[in-house]
Design an enzyme around this catalytic site. Structure first.
Site, PDB file in Angstrom:
ATOM      1  N   LYS A   1      -4.610  33.202   0.495  1.00 45.94           N
ATOM      2  CA  LYS A   1      -3.949  31.718   0.518  1.00 45.94           C
ATOM      3  C   LYS A   1      -5.193  31.055  -0.308  1.00 45.94           C
ATOM      4  CE  LYS A   1      -4.779  28.646   3.243  1.00 45.94           C
ATOM      5  NZ  LYS A   1      -4.949  28.513   4.790  1.00 45.94           N
TER       6      LYS A   1
ATOM      7  N   ASP B   1       0.907  -1.107   0.059  1.00 45.32           N
ATOM      8  CA  ASP B   1      -0.097  -0.077  -0.013  1.00 45.32           C
ATOM      9  C   ASP B   1       0.952   1.226  -0.064  1.00 45.32           C
ATOM     10  OD1 ASP B   1      -2.384   1.490   0.428  1.00 45.32           O
ATOM     11  OD2 ASP B   1      -1.944   1.732   2.490  1.00 45.32           O
TER      12      ASP B   1
END
Length: 1158
Positions: free
Chosen positions: A572, A398
């Site tokens: 942002k 994984d």
């Protein structure tokens, strides 16, 4: 990994799978999962019933693709579920549905009772062989009660099997809770709207149609369709492997794959931010998590490679033992022995072939190896899995939490026109270059913007359970405050990366953890808070429509003099959005115009970060001049006409690139795996682009271009497939291939062809597909290890030959399904495990070679007894003393042997060819060293008997000689008297009676009188005529007591030559002089073996019970010394020949190499 900016349709890796038709895919897939592919490997074939259960679970777990609840109109779903969006279910309908669907719980698989597990441990292949051996010993005792040694041996064998079974049961009983981890994922209560009113419900009482309130920090109690969302995000990492929280809205964004649509949230996942409402569509076992649980619990565990090898060895030894037993049972009748004598001898032959000490030796060796691996942060749950890891040829790993940290981190920044690879300031003392200077004015502005324009903050409040007593009651305030203080102190003493956070999303958490070590975030925010005027806060939170967040701040002390009375706005968000709103750039702390050069530089940096699967955030600011915005001006972002402050004309500061980075040393570990011939495949639920980027960073992909990228550039698929050894497979491609290839033999199916590549990434895979990938590799003959940490990994972990879970970040489900745990979550620890697994296989080979050698001198005395009627040279009790006494410590010591230098440069062993016990090993042990050891034993045996008056010619055919007559105890030998002085000759009650060489009953008789027909000159002169036995009290010369001394001398000869044997098996090709003797445990074992032999020699109670005797000095091992030397010289010559022939012609093995190298 970052996902909001990366969309499936923009990935160059996804080829031809978007247009799949839902119903065709479902029907074809159902056919496919029920069809068993062809396979030639039947070594691990499950039962038909087990296969049916696995196929049903596999089909069920992939059935989520058949879902329509996410795409049908909401009003139709409301009608179908008999509910209301505003009022929820009526109470009476809820009660009826609870009866219909059952409780919202996962069905627990019935576990095997402890006594059945215990019985299973006592009845393994090897254990059954020893049980049979024990039973045969009791049968032999029943047939010949005069020989109690068989009874002793039977008891000891039973005790050995019982104690070993107890130990193995204890080890295996540590992991019996596969379903326990799933139960922990169910929140105990949730808020539900029933009959128009919000109510706190037990989550187990939820039914389809219930309307549940979703809140930040709570688990999703069932599979729900989102009907309302306010900045709602869920953490799907345990289900899909995506490391970044996923946005959830009421909109269906993917009709084909329910896991990727934004209007579904799944049971067991976490609501990481925002809030909303959801309509329950599935509960309990019908949820996707429930189907994964079913697949995990229904998966049959694969037998370990070591278990297979030991079973094969037991079958081989059993076949040899039984065949020899039958052959000599028949020969016994041919030679005229009675049925009882034949049966006792046949049982002795069978027991002599059974290496009684091997089961205990293997168990101890595995345990010692497991302890060594624990010291290297690998916890072994299944002992036999140690060797399986050494045999591994393929690791399916994984990504999220295994290869990567499962934590978003700032990995790159761009400012002043330069891309910088960055390291957290916390590590400034351990690295030379952080990638930035904290004194750079542009970096400082970037830090201010990121720190002030984010919602995430650190929390030092302990979990509620820490503030409760054992009964769940709140602790007194003073005690709770003490716990809070200690918890905060402990947190502050650790790394910032481990601190708990609240608020904000994963990106903001990454930002504050990056900048906090430079300047404490909480202090910085208190110094420069968000501006509030007349109760109106100067901020705009991030939302998916605007893709930016804004905060406004009062004048700060770090403002330049000309700006000391101005306010500042920080923005942002998505880089493209901010870039379009900016007209200036900051460079070296100064504002400069934004031109084409800056545009190209920005685009290059943004593209570079995006192509590496990183999430990119932009930062900008604008001065709000006092002349336009006075000190009492109210900055209001909520006006109908829009904010009353500028959102354009900003100055662009720079970019931060965030991602879930690879763990340290993973790259080196992958390279080591490749050097060891192990293929590493990434199998993840994350996006293909992100997965491929990480695969490149950790060296899973090293090709310049993948097959997919070559196709994207215009090359046809077949040509691209031939040109590149790297490929990225999307889960939908796998589903399509499974459906379309259903009628093809397995080796011609696409998945089999894909798996021939050495650099493979599977992306966007479901738990069932991970299971299929493991199964396909196993069908290709691979020994597969699977690593993972999430619930979605657990079916594949359990299906694998060896499952490996992360201990720290791993879910309880994954850890319960695994055979091993990486205590420090370090993938690199697997390399240590592989090495230890290979070492133990090598050392077990050497141990078996050592043990089997003594089988020959244990067996030959029985053959000599049957064929040549020579008194038994080694009793069954002394065989036991060898197998469970003197051989044990040297056998265990082999587990401490260090690895051969090339052990991690070899390819993994071929499980179909490279057996634990080979013909070469049997030839080495039985036909060379075993024969030499037998000669040593008989040399000692005949020497002792010669010194006590028995010549070799007398010993032939004396054991079962029936032409003598049992004399009187008063008869005295006189060669000149009739019948040598035997007064019972002619008495039918004494004539023809056989001598009992086993017990002491006949030790008082002079056998020269008993066998009066033997000529006096055939007897040898006794070297010790006046010596009496301290055990029987009779003279030794010319009595059956001499055989006891000779038997023990035979035993000592085996001990002496086993010394040489254990030194020989230390190496298979290297000279002992080259290797040296550095194994301290082995040195200790040699002295232990010697001490045990001396203890058996001079301990009177053991002399009586075991048939040992205090040998004369010259009898104690000296007759075997020449054979000790021969052992060493013979094997050194064998190894020298092997080295010479290999050096002369590396491609062709010589006769000695082919037949004796094991």
């Amino acid at each position: 990994m970052s996902r909001p900016i990366i969309r499936r349709q923009s990935s160059s890796f996804i080829i031809g799978f978007q247009q799949l038709k839902d119903q065709m895919e479902i029907k074809d897939h159902e056919k496919r999962v029920l069809k068993e592919p062809e396979t030639k490997d039947d070594t691990k074939k499950p039962t038909e019933k087990g296969k049916d259960k696995q196929n049903d679970a596999l089909k069920d777990s992939e059935g989520f693709r058949d879902m329509t609840e996410h795409k049908i109109p909401l009003e139709d779903l409301v009608r179908n579920l008999e509910t209301s969006l505003e009022k929820g279910l009526q109470d009476d309908i809820g009660r009826e549905k609870l009866k219909q669907y059952g409780e919202n719980k996962l069905t627990e698989k019935k576990s095997m009772p402890w006594y059945c597990l215990f019985f299973k441990e006592l009845t393994g292949f090897f254990s059954m062989l020893l049980w049979i051996g024990s039973l045969l010993c009791f049968i032999a005792y029943g047939l010949s009660p005069s020989d109690p040694s068989n009874m002793y041996l039977g008891i000891v064998l039973a005790v050995v099997v019982f104690l070993t079974g107890c130990f193995s049961f204890y080890q295996e009983s540590q992991s019996l809770a596969i379903m326990a981890g799933f139960k922990d994922m169910i929140p105990p209560t949730c808020t539900v709207i029933r009959a128009g009113a919000p109510k706190v419900f037990e989550s187990s009482k939820l039914v389809p149609g219930d309307i549940v309130i979703l809140k930040q920090g709570s688990r999703i109690p069932a599979d729900v369709r989102i009907i309302e969302a306010n900045n709602l995000k869920v953490d799907n990492s345990s289900l899909t492997g995506e490391s970044e929280p996923q946005t959830r809205t009421p909109n269906c964004t993917n009709e084909h794959n329910p896991l990727e649509t934004e209007n579904l949230a799944f049971f067991g996942t976490m609501c990481s931010s925002g809030d909303g409402k959801g309509m329950v569509v599935f509960t309990g076992d019908n949820t996707i998590m429930g189907k994964i649980a079913n697949l995990t619990s229904s998966t049959q565990e694969e037998e370990t490679t070591l278990g297979i090898e030991i079973a094969r060895f037991v079958k081989m030894i059993s076949t040899i033992a039984i065949c020899l037993g039958i052959i000599f049972f028949v020969l016994g009748f041919i030679y005229g022995y009675s049925a009882i004598v034949n049966m006792v001898n046949a049982i002795g032959i069978i027991v002599a072939n059974v290496p009684e000490g091997l089961l205990a030796t293997v168990t101890v060796a595995l345990t010692l190896t497991a302890k060594r691996m624990a010291a290297k942060n690998v916890l072994v749950k299944n002992l036999e899995a140690v060797e399986t890891l050494g045999s591994t040829s393929c690791i399916c790993s994984d990504k999220t939490g295994t290869l990567t940290e499962n934590k978003m981190k700032v990995v790159n920044i761009w400012y002043d026109g330069t891309i910088r690879s960055v390291i957290n300031y916390e590590e400034k003392d351990t690295v030379k270059d952080l990638g930035y200077e904290i004194t750079d004015p542009t970096f400082q502005m970037l830090q201010r913007c990121a720190s002030l324009n984010s919602k995430a903050e650190f929390s030092f409040e302990p979990d509620e359970k820490m503030l409760e007593d054992s009964h769940g009651n709140a602790l007194p305030k003073a005690k709770a405050d003490e716990i809070r203080e200690k918890y905060k102190k402990d947190q502050l003493a650790g790394s910032v990366q481990t601190w708990k956070t609240v608020g904000g999303d994963a990106s903001e958490v990454a930002l504050i953890k990056f900048f906090h070590p430079i300047f404490e975030i909480d202090k910085f925010r208190k110094m420069y808070p968000v501006l509030v005027r007349q109760g109106v806060k100067g901020e705009i939170p991030f939302n998916s429509a605007n893709k930016y967040a804004i905060t406004i701040h009062e004048p700060c002390d770090w403002f330049p003099p000309e700006r000391k009375n101005d306010c500042i706005l920080f923005m942002k968000g998505a880089p493209e959005q901010l870039w379009e709103r900016c007209s200036k750039m900051m460079k070296n702390g100064k504002e400069v115009p934004k031109d084409d050069e800056w545009k190209q530089n920005f685009a290059k940096a943004n593209k570079t970060f995006g192509s590496q699967g990183q999430r990119v955030l932009g930062f900008a600011y604008i001065w709000l001049e006092e002349s336009k915005y006075s000190s009492d001006y109210v900055f209001n972002p909520n006006l109908e006409e829009g904010p009353n402050f500028p959102l354009k004309g900003l100055t662009f500061i720079g970019l931060t690139a965030l991602m879930d980075p690879p763990k340290r040393h993973v790259k080196e570990a992958v390279i080591s795996c490749h050097e060891a011939g192990i293929k590493v495949i990434m199998v993840t639920g994350d996006q293909p682009l992100t997965a491929a980027a990480i695969a490149r960073q950790v060296h899973i992909i090293t090709e310049p271009k993948t097959v997919n990228e070559l196709v994207e550039e215009g090359l046809d698929w077949d040509s691209a497939f031939e040109k590149s050894d790297a490929i990225v497979i999307h889960g939908d491609m796998l589903t399509k291939a499974n459906a379309e290839d259903e009628d093809l033999p397995f080796n011609e199916q696409r998945i089999a062809k894909w798996l021939t590549k050495h650099q493979i990434v599977f992306a966007r895979t479901s738990p069932a597909q991970k299971y299929m990938i493991v199964d396909a590799n196993q069908k290709l003959g691979q020994i597969v290890a699977v690593t993972g940490d999430g619930v979605n990994d657990s079916p594949a972990i359990k299906k694998a030959d060896i499952g490996i879970a992360m201990n720290i970040s791993g879910s309880d489900v994954a850890k319960d399904a695994a055979d091993m745990l990486l205590i420090d979550d370090n993938f690199a620890s697997i390399v240590d495990g592989v090495k230890e697994g290979r070492v133990i296989f090598d050392n077990l080979k050497k141990t078996i070679a050592y043990i089997l050698t003594s089988n020959v001198p244990e067996l030959v005395p029985f053959l000599a007894l049957i064929i040549f009627q020579i008194p038994l040279a080694l009793s069954t009790v002394l065989i036991l003393c060898i197998d469970l006494g003197t051989d044990i410590m040297p056998s265990v010591a082999m587990a401490y042997e260090s690895a051969e230098l090339d052990i991690m440069k070899r390819n993994p062993r071929n499980a179909k060819k490279d057996y634990l016990v080979t013909g070469q090993l049997l030839f080495y042990s039985y036909c060379t060293m075993g024969e030499l050891q037998t000669c040593a034993g008989y040399m000692a045996y005949f020497t002792v008997l010669h010194d006590y008056g028995f010549s070799p010619s007398v010993l032939w055919f004396i054991a079962l000689r029936d032409d003598g007559s049992k004399p009187s105890t008063h008869d005295v030998y006189d060669p000149y008297l009739p019948h040598k002085g035997n007064s019972h000759v002619g008495d039918d009650s004494y004539d023809g009676e056989l001598v009992d060489y086993i017990s002491d009953s006949d030790s008082k008789y002079d056998l020269r009188i008993w066998f009066y027909k033997i000529d006096k000159d055939d007897w040898d002169d006794c070297r010790y005529p006046d010596m009496k036995s301290d055990i029987s009290g009779t003279y030794i010369c010319y009595t059956s007591e001499a055989v006891k001394y000779a038997q023990f001398a035979f035993f000592i000869a085996i001990v002496v030559t086993q010394w040489a044997n254990v030194l020989n098996v230390k190496t298979r090709t290297q000279s002992l002089l080259q290797q040296g003797i550095t194994n301290r445990v082995l040195i200790f074992s040699l002295w232990f073996e010697l001490a045990l032999a001396l203890f058996l020699t001079f301990t009177p109670p053991l002399n009586v019970g075991l048939g040992t005797r205090p040998l004369a000095f010259l009898h104690w091992g000296f007759p075997a010394v020449p054979f000790f030397v021969m052992f060493i010289l013979f094997d050194e010559a064998r190894k020298a020949i092997i080295r010479y022939t290999r050096a002369k012609n590396p491609k062709r093995r010589g006769w000695v190499d082919r037949n004796t190298y094991y």
